[in-house]
Write a protein that holds these residues in place. Structure first.
Motif, PDB file in Angstrom:
ATOM      1  N   GLN A 242      -7.061  -7.865   2.230  1.00  0.00           N
ATOM      2  CA  GLN A 242      -6.454  -8.870   3.153  1.00  0.00           C
ATOM      3  C   GLN A 242      -4.767  -8.661   3.010  1.00  0.00           C
ATOM      4  OE1 GLN A 242      -6.856 -12.996   1.488  1.00  0.00           O
ATOM      5  NE2 GLN A 242      -5.062 -13.537   3.097  1.00  0.00           N
ATOM      6  N   THR A 244      -1.094  -9.391   4.239  1.00  0.00           N
ATOM      7  CA  THR A 244       0.183 -10.222   4.884  1.00  0.00           C
ATOM      8  C   THR A 244       1.582  -9.463   5.156  1.00  0.00           C
ATOM      9  OG1 THR A 244      -0.794 -11.992   3.577  1.00  0.00           O
ATOM     10  CG2 THR A 244       1.429 -12.409   4.475  1.00  0.00           C
ATOM     11  N   TYR A 320       0.579  -6.895   0.661  1.00  0.00           N
ATOM     12  CA  TYR A 320       1.749  -7.170   1.178  1.00  0.00           C
ATOM     13  C   TYR A 320       2.699  -6.131   1.643  1.00  0.00           C
ATOM     14  CZ  TYR A 320       0.517 -11.274  -1.344  1.00  0.00           C
ATOM     15  OH  TYR A 320      -0.272 -12.561  -1.680  1.00  0.00           O
ATOM     16  N   ALA A 341      -2.985  -6.426   9.759  1.00  0.00           N
ATOM     17  CA  ALA A 341      -2.929  -7.626   8.829  1.00  0.00           C
ATOM     18  C   ALA A 341      -3.572  -8.826   9.590  1.00  0.00           C
ATOM     19  CB  ALA A 341      -1.390  -8.187   8.844  1.00  0.00           C
ATOM     20  N   GLN A 344      -1.622 -11.848  10.449  1.00  0.00           N
ATOM     21  CA  GLN A 344      -1.168 -12.588   9.159  1.00  0.00           C
ATOM     22  C   GLN A 344       0.292 -12.167   8.867  1.00  0.00           C
ATOM     23  OE1 GLN A 344      -3.433 -14.771   7.064  1.00  0.00           O
ATOM     24  NE2 GLN A 344      -2.860 -13.909   4.915  1.00  0.00           N
ATOM     25  N   ILE A 346       4.280 -13.782   7.953  1.00  0.00           N
ATOM     26  CA  ILE A 346       4.885 -14.971   7.292  1.00  0.00           C
ATOM     27  C   ILE A 346       6.606 -14.608   7.316  1.00  0.00           C
ATOM     28  CG2 ILE A 346       3.027 -16.003   6.198  1.00  0.00           C
ATOM     29  CD1 ILE A 346       4.382 -14.852   3.389  1.00  0.00           C
TER      30      ILE A 346
END
Ligand code: TXA
Ligand code: MG
Length: 355
Positions: A242, A244, A320, A341, A344, A346
Motif C-alpha cells: 500500500q 502513500t 511512503y 499509490a 493516495q 496526503i
C-alpha cells in the motif's frame, strides 16, 4: 514455450535480428527495448498477433495497442488522412517518445486498435527497436512488455520476470534511457489533446502546435476523472504494498514520513521509503531507496518503475514516497506515482508537535 534470449547490449548481430524479424513476420511475439520502456511486439497488421499480445499480457482486449513504425512514409498506409499537425509534430519529435492518435485506415485490424476507428502511432528512436520494425515488416504493435497491472519494464530482466515462457523471444538492449512511457497526443479532434504525459512535455508540444491542451482528467487528481486513453483508466503500475505519497515542503515531508514509518514499524509492518538523493539520508528507519536527483529529473524517471518492482521483491507492506513535482518531468512522474499509490496522496503535516 521456450523464450529465446537475444543479447544485443553491445551491438546488433544481423543474423539474430533477421531471426527476430522472422518471428514477428510469422505471427510470433518479441519483446524489445525502446527509449521509453520495453515493448512486447507483434505484427500490427495481423489480428492473430494482436490477440496473442493481449493474452500474453493478460490485458483487456478493449485497450488499444500502439503501432510502431521506422519510416515516416509508413504512416500513410495506416492512417485515413494524415493531418498537417501530425507532420509538424513528427518533424519536431520523431523518432522519439511521442505517440499520435489519428483516424485509422482499413489496413489496421480492429483487434490492434481495441475496436476503435483511431490508431496510435509512434516512431521510436532506439536503434534496436528501429531495426526490429524494419526486419519485422514495418509495423509492430507494442504495449509495454509487463504483465497487465505491473510496472512497465525498464530492463530486459523485468520482461523475463513477467513474460518468460509466454512469448517467443526477449531482446536485451540494456537499460532504457527515459523510463516512462511515451507522451500520447490525440489529433482526431479540433483541438489536439495530451492523453498521457511523458518526456515530451505540454510546453514542448505547444512550441509546435500552440493550441495543444492537457486531457481535463489530469487537471484534477480525482480518481473518478475519466481519461480518454482507454488504458489510463485501469489501475496500473501498482506495487503490491500500500503506497502513500506525501506532498509539501521538504522538511515537513521528511518529518511526516519519519513519524509514519516509526508508527508502522512499531505495528510490525515492513516499510519502504522512496526519497530524493538530497533527503534519503534523513530517514533513519525503514528501507530507503533513492529515486534519483531532483536536479537531474531524468534519473528519477529512469528509476521509478524498477524501484516499485524491487519493493515487490523485498516484500514491504507499506511504501511512503516523497512527491517529485520537478519542473519538466514532474507531471509525467507524478502521474505514474499517483496511479501506483491508487490516488493516495496526503499533505505533509506542518506542525512540529508530537515529535
Ligand atoms: O512508450 C510507449 O508508448 C511504450 C513503448 C513500448 O513504445 N508503449 C506503451 O504501450 O506504453 P501501452 O500499450 O502500455 O500503452 C498504450 C496507451 C494505452 O493507455 C492505450 O489505451 C492508449 O495508449 N491508446 C492506444 N491506442 C489508442 C487510441 N486509438 N485512442 C486512445 N488511446 C489509445
Ligand atoms: Mg502499459
Amino acid at each position: 514455450m521456450q523464450t529465446r534470449w537475444m543479447d544485443m547490449t553491445s551491438g546488433i548481430p544481423q543474423d539474430e535480428m533477421e531471426e527476430a524479424g522472422e518471428i514477428i513476420r510469422e505471427g510470433g511475439l518479441v519483446a524489445f527495448p525502446t527509449e521509453t520502456v520495453y515493448g512486447l511486439g507483434g505484427n500490427a497488421l495481423d489480428p492473430q498477433a494482436s490477440m496473442k499480445i493481449y493474452s500474453a499480457k493478460g490485458r483487456p482486449s478493449d485497450n488499444p495497442l500502439i503501432v510502431h513504425i521506422a519510416e515516416l512514409k509508413d504512416l500513410y498506409p495506416i492512417v485515413a488522412d494524415v493531418p498537417e499537425s501530425a507532420l509538424k509534430l513528427a518533424e519536431a519529435f520523431w523518432p522519439g517518445p511521442l505517440t499520435m492518435i489519428m483516424n485509422r485506415s482499413q489496413l489496421v485490424p480492429v483487434q490492434t486498435t481495441g475496436g476503435l476507428d483511431t490508431v496510435a502511432v509512434r516512431m521510436p528512436s532506439h536503434e534496436v527497436a528501429r531495426e526490429l520494425i524494419r526486419a519485422g515488416g514495418g509495423y509492430i504493435a507494442a504495449p509495454s512488455a509487463n504483465t497487465s497491472g505491473r510496472p512497465s519494464p525498464t530492463k530486459a530482466s523485468h520482461v523475463k520476470e513477467d513474460l518468460d515462457g509466454r512469448i517467443d523471444a526477449i531482446i536485451d538492449g540494456g537499460d532504457v534511457g527515459i523510463g516512462l512511457e511515451s507522451t500520447i497526443v490525440d489529433l482526431t479532434e479540433d483541438i489536439p489533446v495530451v492523453l498521457r504525459p511523458g518526456y515530451i512535455s505540454l510546453e514542448m508540444l505547444q512550441d509546435v502546435l500552440p493550441h495543444v491542451q492537457m486531457d481535463r482528467a489530469f487537471l484534477t487528481r480525482d480518481a473518478a476523472a475519466r481519461p480518454k486513453a482507454p488504458g489510463m483508466k485501469y489501475r496500473h503500475y501498482a506495487p503490491k504494498a500500500q503506497m502513500t505519497i506525501v506532498e509539501g515542503d521538504s522538511a515537513d515531508v521528511i518529518r511526516t514520513i519519519r513519524r509514519a514509518v516509526s508508527r508502522d514499524l512499531q505495528a510490525g509492518k515492513r516499510v519502504g521509503i522512496i526519497a530524493g538523493a538530497d533527503s534519503a539520508a534523513q530517514y533513519p528507519e525503514g528501507t530507503v531507496v533513492t529515486a534519483g536527483d531532483r536536479q537531474e529529473e531524468i534519473t528519477i524517471a529512469m528509476h521509478l518503475y524498477g524501484i516499485l518492482r524491487d519493493f515487490d521483491e523485498i516484500g514491504v507492506d507499506v511504501i511512503y514516497s516523497e512527491a517529485f513535482d520537478t519542473p519538466q518531468l514532474g507531471g509525467a512522474i507524478m502521474n505514474r506515482l499517483i496511479k501506483a499509490a491508487g490516488h493516495q496522496i496526503i499533505q505533509a503535516d506542518t506542525s512540529e508537535e508530537g515529535l
